[in-house]
Design a protein around this motif. Structure first.
Motif, short mmCIF file in Angstrom:
data_model
loop_
_atom_site.label_atom_id
_atom_site.label_comp_id
_atom_site.label_asym_id
_atom_site.label_seq_id
_atom_site.Cartn_x
_atom_site.Cartn_y
_atom_site.Cartn_z
N LEU A 248 0.83 -1.22 0.00
CA LEU A 248 0.00 0.00 0.00
C LEU A 248 0.86 1.26 0.00
CD1 LEU A 248 -2.56 -0.99 2.77
CD2 LEU A 248 -3.17 -0.50 0.39
N HIS A 249 0.44 2.25 -0.82
CA HIS A 249 0.97 3.61 -0.68
C HIS A 249 -0.20 4.51 -0.28
CE1 HIS A 249 4.72 2.61 -2.51
NE2 HIS A 249 4.27 2.51 -3.74
N PHE A 250 0.07 5.39 0.69
CA PHE A 250 -0.93 6.41 1.05
C PHE A 250 -0.38 7.76 0.62
CE2 PHE A 250 -1.28 2.95 4.09
CZ PHE A 250 -2.64 2.66 4.05
N VAL A 251 -1.05 8.38 -0.34
CA VAL A 251 -0.60 9.68 -0.85
C VAL A 251 -1.54 10.77 -0.34
CG1 VAL A 251 -0.36 11.10 -2.93
CG2 VAL A 251 0.45 8.74 -2.92
N GLN A 252 -0.97 11.77 0.34
CA GLN A 252 -1.76 12.96 0.67
C GLN A 252 -1.65 13.87 -0.55
OE1 GLN A 252 -3.50 13.34 3.49
NE2 GLN A 252 -2.73 11.37 4.23
N LEU A 253 -2.73 13.96 -1.30
CA LEU A 253 -2.71 14.77 -2.51
C LEU A 253 -3.37 16.11 -2.24
CD1 LEU A 253 -2.08 14.43 -5.68
CD2 LEU A 253 -4.57 14.29 -5.89
N ARG A 254 -2.72 17.18 -2.68
CA ARG A 254 -3.38 18.49 -2.58
C ARG A 254 -3.55 19.01 -4.00
NH1 ARG A 254 -0.73 22.86 -3.47
NH2 ARG A 254 1.42 22.56 -4.09
N ASP A 255 -4.66 19.67 -4.24
CA ASP A 255 -4.92 20.16 -5.60
C ASP A 255 -5.21 21.66 -5.59
OD1 ASP A 255 -7.49 20.41 -4.61
OD2 ASP A 255 -8.44 19.48 -6.36
N GLY A 256 -4.90 22.33 -4.51
CA GLY A 256 -5.21 23.76 -4.40
C GLY A 256 -6.53 23.99 -3.69
N SER A 257 -7.51 23.14 -3.96
CA SER A 257 -8.81 23.35 -3.34
C SER A 257 -8.92 22.61 -2.02
CB SER A 257 -9.93 22.89 -4.28
OG SER A 257 -10.06 21.49 -4.27
N GLY A 258 -7.98 21.68 -1.77
CA GLY A 258 -8.04 20.91 -0.53
C GLY A 258 -7.04 19.78 -0.55
N MET A 259 -7.21 18.88 0.39
CA MET A 259 -6.27 17.77 0.54
C MET A 259 -7.07 16.50 0.76
SD MET A 259 -2.74 17.68 1.69
CE MET A 259 -2.54 18.70 3.10
N VAL A 260 -6.61 15.38 0.15
CA VAL A 260 -7.32 14.13 0.35
C VAL A 260 -6.32 12.98 0.34
CG1 VAL A 260 -7.78 13.67 -2.12
CG2 VAL A 260 -9.36 12.78 -0.38
N GLN A 261 -6.65 11.94 1.09
CA GLN A 261 -5.79 10.76 1.08
C GLN A 261 -6.17 9.85 -0.08
OE1 GLN A 261 -3.97 8.62 4.41
NE2 GLN A 261 -5.67 7.19 4.20
N CYS A 262 -5.15 9.47 -0.87
CA CYS A 262 -5.36 8.56 -1.99
C CYS A 262 -4.64 7.25 -1.68
CB CYS A 262 -4.80 9.16 -3.28
SG CYS A 262 -5.48 10.78 -3.67
N VAL A 263 -5.35 6.14 -1.78
CA VAL A 263 -4.77 4.85 -1.42
C VAL A 263 -4.46 4.06 -2.68
CG1 VAL A 263 -5.09 2.76 -0.06
CG2 VAL A 263 -6.17 4.89 0.68
N LEU A 264 -3.19 3.67 -2.84
CA LEU A 264 -2.80 2.83 -3.98
C LEU A 264 -2.51 1.43 -3.45
CD1 LEU A 264 -1.67 5.89 -4.64
CD2 LEU A 264 -0.61 4.72 -6.59
N PHE A 265 -3.36 0.49 -3.87
CA PHE A 265 -3.18 -0.90 -3.47
C PHE A 265 -2.54 -1.59 -4.67
CE2 PHE A 265 -5.59 -5.00 -2.14
CZ PHE A 265 -4.47 -5.45 -1.47
N LYS A 266 -1.41 -2.23 -4.41
CA LYS A 266 -0.56 -2.73 -5.50
C LYS A 266 -1.34 -3.49 -6.58
CE LYS A 266 3.89 -4.70 -6.40
NZ LYS A 266 5.19 -5.08 -5.95
N LYS A 267 -2.26 -4.34 -6.14
CA LYS A 267 -2.93 -5.17 -7.15
C LYS A 267 -4.01 -4.41 -7.94
CE LYS A 267 -6.48 -7.76 -4.45
NZ LYS A 267 -7.54 -6.80 -4.54
N ASN A 268 -4.35 -3.20 -7.51
CA ASN A 268 -5.41 -2.44 -8.21
C ASN A 268 -4.89 -1.39 -9.19
OD1 ASN A 268 -7.25 -3.87 -6.75
ND2 ASN A 268 -7.68 -2.22 -5.29
N VAL A 269 -3.58 -1.18 -9.23
CA VAL A 269 -3.04 -0.13 -10.12
C VAL A 269 -1.94 -0.72 -11.00
CG1 VAL A 269 -3.51 1.75 -8.48
CG2 VAL A 269 -1.29 0.61 -8.43
#
Ligand code: 4AD
Ligand code: MG
Length: 433
Positions: free
Chosen positions: A34-55
């Motif tokens: 698993l990777h947990f990415v805190q992504l910010r896009d200017g409008s806010g921040m959200v946690q994005c979860v990358l599960f190896k078998k799904n990407v």
């Protein structure tokens, strides 16, 4: 089928849908597959979860190596999750890395203020400046909304001017072709001209003061909003200032909750900002200070920053102090007809000890008295001839005030230093970046 783009602040509109978010990596952690990415896009921040078998495998590996502030887009399903900060999480299915950033100089650890200010162009991306500048935006919007709803016309004043509005000691002189002029200290004199054309006006723009003082309240370039109202007296503009501040605080509470939470602002302090604000005279304020062992105030003086703090700490809402000695105030202020050595002016001190947010007055509307003031203050009459015309042709009682935007933002956001309340602060020691 193409996947729609979404912004983090509007994820609630996309629950259980697949969307693409574009932004920057704020933080990242990994745990096995698993990777947990805190992504910010200017409008806010959200946690994005990358599960190896799904990407795709290449994406999983690449994200594993990304440094802070790398730019990327991620596509995934929006899942409502109460435990997630912001209430949502993205279950990533695909994505694309745009640029791999390395060694971003600002890390989530603590940095000193000086270092952060020298990296202001990057620091803007961090949580705290992000929240503050969004509050600033909401304050500006609410101010314009307030005046527009009351039929004020926005008529802006020039930045280059031959006139010293607020004394000659803080002027920035600039070469202007074959002469020298000043950067404006206040748009007021021009707003007075506009008020005689439109009745109720405001100007809103940058103002400049060569302030040698290094305090948390002073910038050399700051924004000021200045309403000016024909036929208004001191009480009218006190009422106007009170309504304006209540409106702005209310709107920020409605529109910038998340940002106030980021700043850990005590919301109850803002909810207390309601009419009426206490109003006292300079003499009453002086009496309070004379009785306070913590004050070095001497009768007749202007209030220093510590005095303002003592005064404003006494109330849970802004305090209006009126009728200062004419001696310590500007040339254009109208004298109190009942007491010649006092003027019809008001300073509004913010609550929580923040000091002066607003300075305003009724204006001297009599030609001869104004001329006398210009002489007394040793100001060059030629530069004020145009201003004197306003008293020659249809002079009327009128009043106005100036609100320091950064002080107002700092007060609402609960931030001590005005340098954080403007995108790129200019102070006596800093004009970079
Ligand atoms: O009290 P001031 O000097 O008033 C005027 O300039 C009037 N001509 C305004 C008017 O009546 N139209 O400044 C107004 C406000 C202050 O109360 C303060 O909030 C802010 O401008 N201000 C500053 N803010 C940041 N840095 C500085 N150096 C400031 N000087 C004033
Ligand atoms: Mg003032």
């Amino acid at each position: 089928m193409s996947v729609p783009f979404a912004t983090i602040e509007h994820l609630a509109d996309h629950v259980d849908e697949t969307v693409t978010l574009r932004g920057w990596l704020y933080n990242k952690s990994s745990k096995g597959k698993l990777h947990f990415v805190q992504l910010r896009d200017g409008s806010g921040m959200v946690q994005c979860v990358l599960f190896k078998k799904n990407v795709p495998e290449s994406l999983f590996d690449e994200v594993g190596t990304l440094g802070q502030e790398s730019s990327l887009s991620l596509t995934g399903k929006v899942v409502a999750d109460e435990r997630a900060p912001g209430g949502f999480e993205i279950q990533v299915e695909d994505g694309q890395v745009l640029q791999v950033a390395e060694d971003y100089p600002i890390t989530p650890k603590e940095h000193g203020a000086d270092f952060l200010l020298s990296k202001r162009h990057l620091w803007l991306r961090s949580r705290r400046p992000w929240a503050l500048l969004r509050i600033r935006d909401a304050v500006i919007f609410a101010l314009r909304e307030f005046f527009s709803e009351r039929d004020f016309v926005c008529v802006d004043s020039p930045m280059f001017t031959p006139n010293a509005c607020e004394g000659t000691s803080t002027l920035f002189e600039v070469d202007y072709f074959d002469r020298s002029v000043f950067l404006t200290q206040s748009g007021q004199l021009y707003a007075e001209a506009s008020a005689m054309a439109h009745g109720k006006v405001y100007c809103f723009g940058p103002t400049f003061r060569a302030e040698k003082s290094k305090t948390r309240r002073h910038l050399t370039e700051f924004w000021m909003l200045e309403p000016e109202v024909a036929f208004a007296d001191l009480r009218d503009i006190c009422d106007l200032a009170e309504d304006m501040l209540c409106h702005v605080v209310k709107r920020v509470l409605e529109r910038r909750r998340t940002e106030l939470e980021v700043l850990e602002r005590d919301i109850s302090k803002l909810e207390a900002i309601q009419k009426p604000f206490p109003r006292i005279t300079y003499d009453e304020a002086a009496q309070i200070l004379l009785e306070d062992p913590g004050s070095e105030f001497k009768p007749g003086d202007d209030f220093g920053a510590p005095d303002e703090t003592i005064l404003s700490n006494r109330h849970d809402r802004p305090l209006m102090v009126t009728h200062y000695p004419s001696e310590v105030k500007s040339f254009y202020m109208k004298r109190d007809p009942e007491r010649e050595d006092r003027c019809l002016c008001v300073d509004v001190l913010g609550s929580e000890g923040v000091g002066e947010l607003i300075g305003g007055s009724q204006r001297e509307d009599d030609l001869d008295l104004l001329l006398e003031r210009i002489r007394k203050h040793d100001l060059p009459r030629e530069a004020f001839e145009w201003f004197l015309d306003l008293r020659r042709y249809g002079t009327v009682p009128h009043s106005g005030f100036g609100l320091g935007l950064e002080r107002c933002v700092g007060w609402i956001a609960g931030v001590e230093h005005v340098r954080e309340c403007i995108p790129f602060p200019r102070t006596i020691y800093r004009v970079d970046p």
